[in-house]
Design an enzyme around this catalytic site. Structure first.
Site, PDB file in Angstrom:
ATOM      1  N   HIS A  64       0.735  -1.148  -0.076  1.00  0.00           N
ATOM      2  CA  HIS A  64      -0.035  -0.034  -0.063  1.00  0.00           C
ATOM      3  C   HIS A  64       0.848   1.169   0.110  1.00  0.00           C
ATOM      4  O   HIS A  64       2.051   1.041   0.119  1.00  0.00           O
ATOM      5  CB  HIS A  64      -0.893   0.051   1.222  1.00  0.00           C
ATOM      6  CG  HIS A  64      -0.349   0.050   2.558  1.00  0.00           C
ATOM      7  ND1 HIS A  64      -0.114  -1.021   3.159  1.00  0.00           N
ATOM      8  CD2 HIS A  64      -0.032   1.211   3.239  1.00  0.00           C
ATOM      9  CE1 HIS A  64       0.642  -0.592   4.386  1.00  0.00           C
ATOM     10  NE2 HIS A  64       0.630   0.724   4.504  1.00  0.00           N
ATOM     11  N   HIS A  71       3.869   7.347   3.230  1.00  0.00           N
ATOM     12  CA  HIS A  71       4.679   6.282   3.261  1.00  0.00           C
ATOM     13  C   HIS A  71       4.450   5.226   1.988  1.00  0.00           C
ATOM     14  O   HIS A  71       3.178   5.325   1.697  1.00  0.00           O
ATOM     15  CB  HIS A  71       5.151   5.590   4.703  1.00  0.00           C
ATOM     16  CG  HIS A  71       3.854   4.895   5.020  1.00  0.00           C
ATOM     17  ND1 HIS A  71       2.900   5.434   5.887  1.00  0.00           N
ATOM     18  CD2 HIS A  71       3.329   3.384   4.933  1.00  0.00           C
ATOM     19  CE1 HIS A  71       2.026   4.665   5.929  1.00  0.00           C
ATOM     20  NE2 HIS A  71       1.997   3.333   5.516  1.00  0.00           N
ATOM     21  N   GLU A  82       7.633   1.577   4.853  1.00  0.00           N
ATOM     22  CA  GLU A  82       7.258   0.621   5.872  1.00  0.00           C
ATOM     23  C   GLU A  82       7.503  -0.883   5.230  1.00  0.00           C
ATOM     24  O   GLU A  82       7.254  -1.153   4.143  1.00  0.00           O
ATOM     25  CB  GLU A  82       5.874   0.580   6.155  1.00  0.00           C
ATOM     26  CG  GLU A  82       5.157  -0.335   6.941  1.00  0.00           C
ATOM     27  CD  GLU A  82       3.785  -0.027   7.205  1.00  0.00           C
ATOM     28  OE1 GLU A  82       2.961  -0.543   8.182  1.00  0.00           O
ATOM     29  OE2 GLU A  82       3.102   0.767   6.546  1.00  0.00           O
TER      30      GLU A  82
END
Length: 140
Positions: A7, A80, A131
């Site tokens: 994502h 992110h 991440e």
């Protein structure tokens, strides 16, 4: 070492307003309800796309780490990118060995998908907050 893009995190001052953009302007029909993650200081909602997700994040509480981002970007924006990994501990150790700074204590914490995650400092990742998340068993 990294797997698929899971994502893109987008910080927003209001998930409700951001959902209107994705639903009413972009035509997305598969959007989750928002829920609180007080341990991370955020509200979260996923915009489900055919090939990935947008993770909408809104501050939760006065100590939310998203407040600092929104102070610099009042309308919100890309926060992110998240990549899947098979083994979060091996990924963390490999990143550290290559000179990347793992944020926080370095110990994985539970992310919005219910799997362990870590974050890598943007200064070591080409200016992007990265991440890494343990590959979820169920597809999103």
């Amino acid at each position: 070492m990294i797997g698929r893009l899971n994502h893109v995190g987008v910080a927003t001052p209001s998930i409700d307003e951001a959902v209107k953009l994705y639903r009413d302007v972009m035509g997305v029909t598969d959007i989750t309800e928002k829920w609180a993650m007080p341990e991370q200081g955020v509200w979260v909602c996923f915009v489900n796309l055919p090939n990935s997700q947008i993770e909408l994040i809104e501050p939760y509480g006065e100590d939310s780490p998203i407040h600092g981002f929104l102070a610099k970007n009042p309308k919100g924006g890309q926060h992110h990118v998240c990549f899947e990994v098979d083994d979060i501990i091996a990924a963390r150790d490999d990143m550290r060995a290559k000179g990347a700074t793992v944020l926080g204590t370095g110990e994985p914490r539970m992310g919005a998908h219910g799997v362990p995650v870590i974050f890598l400092h943007p200064k070591d990742m080409g200016g992007v907050l990265v991440e890494l998340m343990t590959k979820p068993e169920a597809a999103h």
